[in-house]
Motif scaffolding. Structure first.
Motif, PDB file in Angstrom:
ATOM      1  N   ARG A  28       0.850  -1.194   0.000  1.00 52.33           N
ATOM      2  CA  ARG A  28       0.000   0.000   0.000  1.00 52.33           C
ATOM      3  C   ARG A  28       0.882   1.238   0.000  1.00 52.33           C
ATOM      4  N   ASP A  29       0.449   2.303  -0.623  1.00 52.79           N
ATOM      5  CA  ASP A  29       1.212   3.555  -0.629  1.00 52.79           C
ATOM      6  C   ASP A  29       0.806   4.357   0.611  1.00 52.79           C
ATOM      7  N   SER A  75      -2.174   7.977   4.827  1.00 51.65           N
ATOM      8  CA  SER A  75      -2.281   7.926   3.379  1.00 51.65           C
ATOM      9  C   SER A  75      -3.388   8.897   2.994  1.00 51.65           C
ATOM     10  N   HIS A  77      -6.484   9.459   0.938  1.00 49.66           N
ATOM     11  CA  HIS A  77      -7.471   8.681   0.193  1.00 49.66           C
ATOM     12  C   HIS A  77      -7.864   9.358  -1.122  1.00 49.66           C
ATOM     13  N   ASP A  80      -5.235   8.278  -3.456  1.00 50.73           N
ATOM     14  CA  ASP A  80      -4.923   6.851  -3.370  1.00 50.73           C
ATOM     15  C   ASP A  80      -3.434   6.610  -3.141  1.00 50.73           C
TER      16      ASP A  80
END
Length: 96
Positions: A28-29, A75, A77, A80
């Motif tokens: 995941r970033d 993160s 959203h 993304d």
């Protein structure tokens, strides 16, 4: 409008955070860090201070608290992945 971190800006913005205990989330970033406190009251007090900044900047963390530990994931959203808001909030959290 917030933009996802470019390859050029990732290093300079994220390296100082990695030096203070932040790390990338696998698959995941996002970045994550676990804060440990002396007790539940200290952990919850930190979360309250952190929540004020998150609300002020309209950028809210994912977090999990058990007793004296707070696990934080950041993160953006809307993009993304990681943005300058994540680095900014991570630096602020480290100062609390």
């Amino acid at each position: 409008m917030t933009e996802k971190l470019s390859e050029e800006t990732r290093g300079p913005l994220l390296k100082p955070l990695f030096d203070t205990g932040w790390s990338l989330v696998e698959g995941r970033d996002a970045i994550t860090k676990t804060y440990k406190f002396d007790n539940f009251v200290d952990a919850f007090s930190w979360m309250t201070r952190a929540a004020i900044w998150a609300e002020k900047w309209n950028h809210h963390p994912e977090w999990f608290n058990v007793f004296n530990r707070v696990e934080v994931t950041l993160s953006t959203h809307d993009v993304d992945g990681l943005s300058t808001l994540d680095a900014k909030l991570a630096r602020k959290f480290d100062t609390l």
